[in-house]
Scaffold this motif. Structure first.
Motif, PDB file in Angstrom:
ATOM      1  N   PRO A   7      11.645  -0.869 -13.861  1.00  0.00           N
ATOM      2  CA  PRO A   7      10.474  -0.999 -12.977  1.00  0.00           C
ATOM      3  C   PRO A   7      10.521   0.055 -11.876  1.00  0.00           C
ATOM      4  N   PHE A   8       9.347   0.474 -11.428  1.00  0.00           N
ATOM      5  CA  PHE A   8       9.263   1.519 -10.406  1.00  0.00           C
ATOM      6  C   PHE A   8       8.134   1.175  -9.443  1.00  0.00           C
ATOM      7  N   ARG A   9       8.318   1.558  -8.200  1.00  0.00           N
ATOM      8  CA  ARG A   9       7.289   1.393  -7.182  1.00  0.00           C
ATOM      9  C   ARG A   9       7.331   2.603  -6.258  1.00  0.00           C
ATOM     10  N   ILE A  10       6.179   3.130  -5.923  1.00  0.00           N
ATOM     11  CA  ILE A  10       6.114   4.293  -5.029  1.00  0.00           C
ATOM     12  C   ILE A  10       6.360   3.834  -3.600  1.00  0.00           C
ATOM     13  N   GLU A  11       7.342   4.429  -2.973  1.00  0.00           N
ATOM     14  CA  GLU A  11       7.654   4.125  -1.568  1.00  0.00           C
ATOM     15  C   GLU A  11       8.139   5.410  -0.903  1.00  0.00           C
ATOM     16  N   ILE A  12       7.197   6.261  -0.509  1.00  0.00           N
ATOM     17  CA  ILE A  12       7.542   7.514   0.152  1.00  0.00           C
ATOM     18  C   ILE A  12       8.130   7.215   1.527  1.00  0.00           C
ATOM     19  N   PRO A  13       9.314   7.742   1.834  1.00  0.00           N
ATOM     20  CA  PRO A  13       9.904   7.488   3.153  1.00  0.00           C
ATOM     21  C   PRO A  13       8.997   7.966   4.281  1.00  0.00           C
ATOM     22  N   ARG A  58      -0.791   6.050   2.552  1.00  0.00           N
ATOM     23  CA  ARG A  58      -0.334   4.683   2.268  1.00  0.00           C
ATOM     24  C   ARG A  58      -1.391   3.886   1.500  1.00  0.00           C
ATOM     25  N   ALA A  59      -2.663   4.146   1.792  1.00  0.00           N
ATOM     26  CA  ALA A  59      -3.722   3.442   1.066  1.00  0.00           C
ATOM     27  C   ALA A  59      -3.711   3.846  -0.406  1.00  0.00           C
ATOM     28  N   TRP A  60      -3.486   5.123  -0.669  1.00  0.00           N
ATOM     29  CA  TRP A  60      -3.444   5.580  -2.052  1.00  0.00           C
ATOM     30  C   TRP A  60      -2.152   5.146  -2.740  1.00  0.00           C
ATOM     31  N   GLU A  61      -1.083   5.099  -1.993  1.00  0.00           N
ATOM     32  CA  GLU A  61       0.177   4.582  -2.527  1.00  0.00           C
ATOM     33  C   GLU A  61      -0.026   3.148  -3.010  1.00  0.00           C
ATOM     34  N   ALA A  62      -0.721   2.346  -2.199  1.00  0.00           N
ATOM     35  CA  ALA A  62      -0.991   0.959  -2.568  1.00  0.00           C
ATOM     36  C   ALA A  62      -1.922   0.869  -3.769  1.00  0.00           C
ATOM     37  N   LYS A  63      -2.872   1.810  -3.851  1.00  0.00           N
ATOM     38  CA  LYS A  63      -3.816   1.812  -4.966  1.00  0.00           C
ATOM     39  C   LYS A  63      -3.095   2.068  -6.288  1.00  0.00           C
ATOM     40  N   ILE A  64      -2.127   2.985  -6.266  1.00  0.00           N
ATOM     41  CA  ILE A  64      -1.354   3.253  -7.483  1.00  0.00           C
ATOM     42  C   ILE A  64      -0.392   2.104  -7.753  1.00  0.00           C
ATOM     43  N   ASN A  65       0.233   1.589  -6.697  1.00  0.00           N
ATOM     44  CA  ASN A  65       1.204   0.494  -6.854  1.00  0.00           C
ATOM     45  C   ASN A  65       0.558  -0.807  -7.328  1.00  0.00           C
ATOM     46  N   ARG A  66      -0.746  -0.846  -7.314  1.00  0.00           N
ATOM     47  CA  ARG A  66      -1.445  -2.026  -7.839  1.00  0.00           C
ATOM     48  C   ARG A  66      -1.134  -2.226  -9.322  1.00  0.00           C
ATOM     49  N   TRP A  67      -0.794  -1.130 -10.003  1.00  0.00           N
ATOM     50  CA  TRP A  67      -0.571  -1.185 -11.443  1.00  0.00           C
ATOM     51  C   TRP A  67       0.915  -1.147 -11.761  1.00  0.00           C
TER      52      TRP A  67
END
Length: 361
Positions: A7-13, A58-67
């Protein structure tokens, strides 16, 4: 080699975002003359200002992390991908491949409509985004196609379709060539078939074909410099792209249509910047140029084209030379090079109709 799927999740520092902000604040813009010499300073300034003061990563990070996202290692290379399963138990899996200067962001707007009927696998090309910088040579179209066939096998999909745009329109037909028993059809937005130089190929060309040839000629004469540089000396350019976010923005903006919204443009650029893959991504062109590979036989897997006015214009007589089973040839009035983003309903409808017709559903 491990075949684990993690599993992977985008979390840019936050430190990386702070560093980006500082670099944007300290940008030194180029000067320019009134005439057009490339991407204008006016456009780059406007986009850079939005990136500094309006854009929300962060909004786009969340949009991608939705999937649901995952990574796996194939042929020594980490591969990042979205994997969205349809609620239909009998859904056909599709693997969707982007190109440069895009990313999997190209397909975000068609995930919902397509996942009603298809399982979706949307990888980042090797060396792009979260598929990690490529650290060895050879990752061009063919190696990627073989990796995608292995990815689908690893996910347990024995029968699937391949979908692509831009570089993905090169990779997807090769998946069909590499795994013909598994790939039921290939759907692309461009068929990159060109004249060989034989005068007989130009006999009795229709007005539409002549117009398409004119578009192709103008593109290479006026916009082809990126391809030459990427194919010959990508590392020479990589130094600048790795050091300046606005330099990267200016370079990538040359192939982002003016009709695209700023968020789409900036998200694609930011994804390359924040993952440190700007230089790695452009090596895709070098690998293809140096491979010198030319197929000796046309593809036989059914292939469908959904092109748009204003994009690269495929020429059917050349396409029929390279692909013996063209099952669809559609041209739409709008959609541009990024049809899945600009016209998601039309694009998703075309993909759905193509595979439905193939399967007889």
């Amino acid at each position: 080699m491990s075949s684990d799927i993690l599993p992977f999740r985008i979390e840019i520092p936050q430190a990386d975002l702070d560093d980006l902000q500082t670099r944007l604040d300290l940008t030194r813009f180029a000067e320019e003359l009134p005439d057009e010499y490339g991407v204008s300073v006016k456009r780059v300034r406007r986009l850079a200002e939005y990136w500094r003061n309006g854009y929300d990563w962060r909004a786009w990070e969340a949009k991608i992390n939705r999937w649901p996202q995952f990574t796996t290692v194939i042929d020594g290379q980490r591969v990042h991908f979205l994997h969205v399963r349809s609620s239909r138990s009998d859904a056909l899996p599709l693997i969707l491949t982007h190109g440069w200067p895009g990313s999997l962001v190209e397909f975000l707007d068609v995930i919902e409509p397509l996942s009603r009927d298809f399982h979706l696998v949307i990888p980042s090309l090797p060396g792009f985004g979260f598929s990690a910088p490529v650290l060895e040579s050879g990752w061009g179209t063919l190696r990627t196609a073989r990796a995608w066939a292995e990815l689908m096998n690893r996910l347990g999909y024995e029968r699937y379709g391949a979908v692509g745009n831009d570089g993905g329109s090169m990779v997807s037909p090769e998946i069909g060539r590499f795994a013909p028993a598994n790939v039921v059809g290939v759907h692309v937005t461009q068929i990159f078939s060109f004249p060989t130089g034989d005068p007989a190929e130009f006999v009795d060309m229709t007005e539409e074909e002549q117009a398409a040839m004119g578009v192709l000629q103008r593109f290479w004469e006026e916009m082809g410099a990126f391809n030459t540089l990427h194919s010959q000396q990508p590392q020479t350019l990589a130094h600048a792209l790795a050091d300046s976010p606005v330099g990267l923005l200016g370079w990538m903006a040359q192939l982002f249509d003016l009709e695209l919204d700023d968020d789409f443009v900036i998200t694609n650029v930011a994804l390359h910047w924040l993952t440190g893959t700007a230089g790695s991504a452009i090596r895709f062109y070098y690998e293809n140029a140096k491979a010198g590979w030319q197929p000796t036989e046309p593809t036989t897997t059914p292939i469908g084209l959904a092109s748009a006015k204003g994009d690269f214009q495929s020429i059917q007589r050349f396409a029929e030379r390279d692909h013996k089973n063209i099952a669809q040839w559609h041209t739409y009035e709008r959609g541009g090079h990024y049809a899945a983003h600009l016209s998601p309903a039309v694009y998703a409808g075309d993909v759905r109709a193509f595979f439905t017709d193939l399967l007889g559903d």
